[in-house]
Structures are given as C-alpha cells and as structure tokens.
Design an enzyme around this catalytic site. Sequence first.
Site, mmCIF file in Angstrom:
data_model
loop_
_atom_site.group_PDB
_atom_site.id
_atom_site.type_symbol
_atom_site.label_atom_id
_atom_site.label_comp_id
_atom_site.label_asym_id
_atom_site.label_seq_id
_atom_site.Cartn_x
_atom_site.Cartn_y
_atom_site.Cartn_z
ATOM 1 N N ASP A 151 -2.953 0.269 -30.030
ATOM 2 C CA ASP A 151 -3.005 0.593 -28.593
ATOM 3 C C ASP A 151 -2.066 1.741 -28.205
ATOM 4 O O ASP A 151 -1.857 1.980 -27.024
ATOM 5 C CB ASP A 151 -2.682 -0.657 -27.753
ATOM 6 C CG ASP A 151 -1.282 -1.185 -28.023
ATOM 7 O OD1 ASP A 151 -0.520 -0.552 -28.781
ATOM 8 O OD2 ASP A 151 -0.934 -2.254 -27.473
ATOM 9 N N HIS A 157 1.555 -0.330 -30.501
ATOM 10 C CA HIS A 157 1.532 -1.370 -31.534
ATOM 11 C C HIS A 157 0.477 -1.072 -32.591
ATOM 12 O O HIS A 157 -0.414 -0.249 -32.369
ATOM 13 C CB HIS A 157 1.267 -2.724 -30.882
ATOM 14 C CG HIS A 157 2.160 -2.983 -29.716
ATOM 15 N ND1 HIS A 157 1.771 -2.758 -28.416
ATOM 16 C CD2 HIS A 157 3.451 -3.375 -29.664
ATOM 17 C CE1 HIS A 157 2.785 -3.023 -27.594
ATOM 18 N NE2 HIS A 157 3.824 -3.390 -28.329
ATOM 19 N N SER A 216 7.747 -6.972 -28.834
ATOM 20 C CA SER A 216 6.287 -7.109 -28.861
ATOM 21 C C SER A 216 5.677 -6.954 -30.253
ATOM 22 O O SER A 216 4.518 -7.293 -30.446
ATOM 23 C CB SER A 216 5.654 -6.091 -27.917
ATOM 24 O OG SER A 216 6.074 -4.785 -28.244
#
Length: 373
Positions: A342, A345, A35
């Site tokens: 978040d 990340h 991610s």
Amino acid sequence: MELSIYFLLFGVLSCYVYGEQTSQNFTSIFSFGDSYTDTGNLPTLAVAAGWPINFTRIYPPYGETFFHQPAGRWSDGRLIIDFIAEEYGLPNLPPYKAYTGSFNQGANFAVGGATAINVEFFEKNGYVKFNMIRDSLDYQLEWFEELKCSLCTTTEECKEFFSTSLFTFGEFGANDYSTMLEAGVSVNEVRTYVPQVVQLISAAVEQVISAGAVTLAVAGQLPTGCIPIILTLFQSSNSDDYEANTGCLKAYNDLAMYHNLLLRQELMRLRSKYPHVKLSYTNYYDPIINIVKSPLAIVGFIDKPLQVCCGKDGPYNYNLTELCGMPGVDACQTPSTYLHWDGVHLTEAAYHYISDTWLHGPFADPPIKTPRN
Ligand SMILES: *[C@@H]1O[C@H](CO)[C@@H](O)[C@H](O)[C@H]1NC(C)=O
Ligand SMILES: *[C@@H]1O[C@H](CO)[C@@H](O)[C@H](O)[C@H]1NC(C)=O
Ligand SMILES: *[C@@H]1O[C@H](CO)[C@@H](O)[C@H](O)[C@H]1NC(C)=O
C-alpha cells in the site's frame, strides 16, 4: 573432587545439548511494534480514543489474499509475526487490546503508528503523528506488565513461564523518524534522535529480560528510502539523490543504516551483559534491498520492485490522497508478485520471504530457529 568433576562435566554437557538443539519450541510469543506487526490493536484503540475510524486501512482489499477480508493487518495477508507463529505451531498472535480470550500462548502489543519515543513528545512539539493514541513503546511495556500479572505471580513463576517464550521487538523508529520528516524536520536533525530511539528499544529489551525473557528478536529499520510514501513525499529532480542500483533515496536509506548500526552495537553490548540470553538481530534492510536490486532472482517477484500493488497514480502507483482501501483504489491482480502493498507496508509474499530469512538465516543474526540443512 569427584563431585566437582561431575558438575563440571554436567555443565559442559548441558551447554553442548543446548547448543546442538536443532529447534526450540516456543510455548508463547510476545510482540511489540507498529503497523508492520500489529494484528488488530489499532482499530479498537482508535474507537476507544474517539478517533474517527471509518479508517481506510481496515477496508477491503486489505486482507484479501489470506484472510479474504480485512483482518486488522496492514497487508493483503499475513505478517512476519504470523509466519513465525505458524512455524512454531502457535495460533495467530492475538492483539492485546482487541481480544478477550486467553493470552497463554502470547500476545501482540504492536499498534499501527506506534513510536519508540513516547507520544507526548510528539504532542509537545506539534509533530502530528499518524495517530496520537497512547500506544508508544512505554505504553506497550505497561500493557505487558499488566498482562504479566495474569500469566504468572511470583518472580520465579514468571521466569519459568517466559523461559519458553519468544519476544519480538520492532521494528521501532520508522514512525518516530517519518513523523518528524513529514513535519519538515531535516533528515540531519532527525539523525540526532537515533541514539535516543535505540536506547529506548534497548531499555525495553532489558525490561523483558528482567521479567524472564531468554529468547528475543529485535528488528532494525527497513530501507526507508525505498518506501513509496518516502519516495513520493521527498522526490527529487537531482538524480544524485538516488542510489543508482536501487532507485531509492540515499539520505533516507543512510538514516536507516545509521539506526541499524547503532542498534546492532547496542545488541552486542546486551549479549555480553546477558550471556544466558539468545538475542537475534532481525534484518529488514538487506532482504528488501535484495528484492529491490534483483526481484527476478527471488522466486515469484516481478521486475517492478518500487511499484505499489494497491494504489493509484504517480511514478510508484502511490498517491497520498488516494490510498489503498479508499473507493476507486484497486489492488493489482497478483499481489504475490509485488514487494509493496500500500505504499508503506509490504505484501504477504514479501513478509513470507523475509520471515524465512529470519527463521533460518541469512538475515537474522543469529537465525531465530536454525539454519536450513
Ligand atoms: C517441537 O515440536 C514438534 C511438534 O510439535 C516436535 O516434533 C519436536 O520434536 C519438538 N522439538 C523439540 C526440540 O522439543
Ligand atoms: C469517512 O466518513 C466521512 C464522513 O462520513 C466520509 O466523508 C469519508 O468519505 C469516509 N471515508 C471512508 C474511507 O469511508
Ligand atoms: C492524486 O490524487 C489527487 C486527487 O484525486 C489528484 O488531484 C492528483 O492529480 C493525483 N496525483 C497524481 C500524481 O496523480
């Protein structure tokens, strides 16, 4: 005699020219990862796998800073891979599983939640991964081999095609380790998987080199002990568990440093095995530690480096049940002043800072592009 002198000279000269070249223009970028690098594969794969996907992380305020809407990225804006593509005048890297156009200028195989160890290992052991989609490094390499057939046909043609491509790997390992940690495996036992993860990354690098890759960048681990989800899950009442100068959790940063040490040793081995290849180690650890230690020294950041921009509650503004993207969870007013977006990340601002240190140094060995004048 004269001929051999000519060849000798020519050889030396062409090396010289190569070494002096101030910048290489890549014609395409191929990227593998999770991610931190995914530009939109996961939602498509999740839908295809029948996974319940009214999934928080594709909802606003994701993407708000740059794209002004969610853009398949786990950030408020662009990722490192976007900044690298921009540097070379290439378009944002199309996600391989969520794009129907041409991949002549590259493809992104990275998927949020992907591991280096194959997903079946986690299934077999009952370790519940963030997603159980077939997206681990072995699958991403299969997708690369599948795409390769449409880009070039003969071995020679492929070598020619990929000789002007940049290949990026990682980071890989964060999902392997965090999945096991969250399943209750001790950090010492997780350490025993590090050599295997590094070997898998190394084998992937060798596979693309054999396809013709000559310029590669392989990323190490972030300082895991500074990531708010880890700080929240493994918070401790013993101050000895924290680094005094960062406030990060020692044991998890040590795990990341161990991974990075083994990875760098492995990359040294690959460099001597493939002397024609330019293999950069791209360092997430030090630029992030830099921000955490002295955020004010880096332009734009505020003095709350472990606070999450988009989150709620708790010492880090992070709550596992109230995540960014869920109703009632708002982003901070100025994401560009935060390191953490978040809780897992980073913000676009952080990615921008790191990408600069990878392209021009000092946090890539060697820099992907060139040191700044
Ligand atoms: C790379 O591309 C830029 C702009 O497209 C051009 O100005 C530059 O000369 C190129 N550099 C090399 C080494 O080809
Ligand atoms: C996802 O859908 C379920 C069931 O419809 C709902 O309860 C949940 O709140 C939704 N989640 C989000 C983030 O919208
Ligand atoms: C996290 O959110 C839950 C559910 O809203 C709440 O019950 C809990 O108190 C929150 N945790 C913290 C640390 O604020």
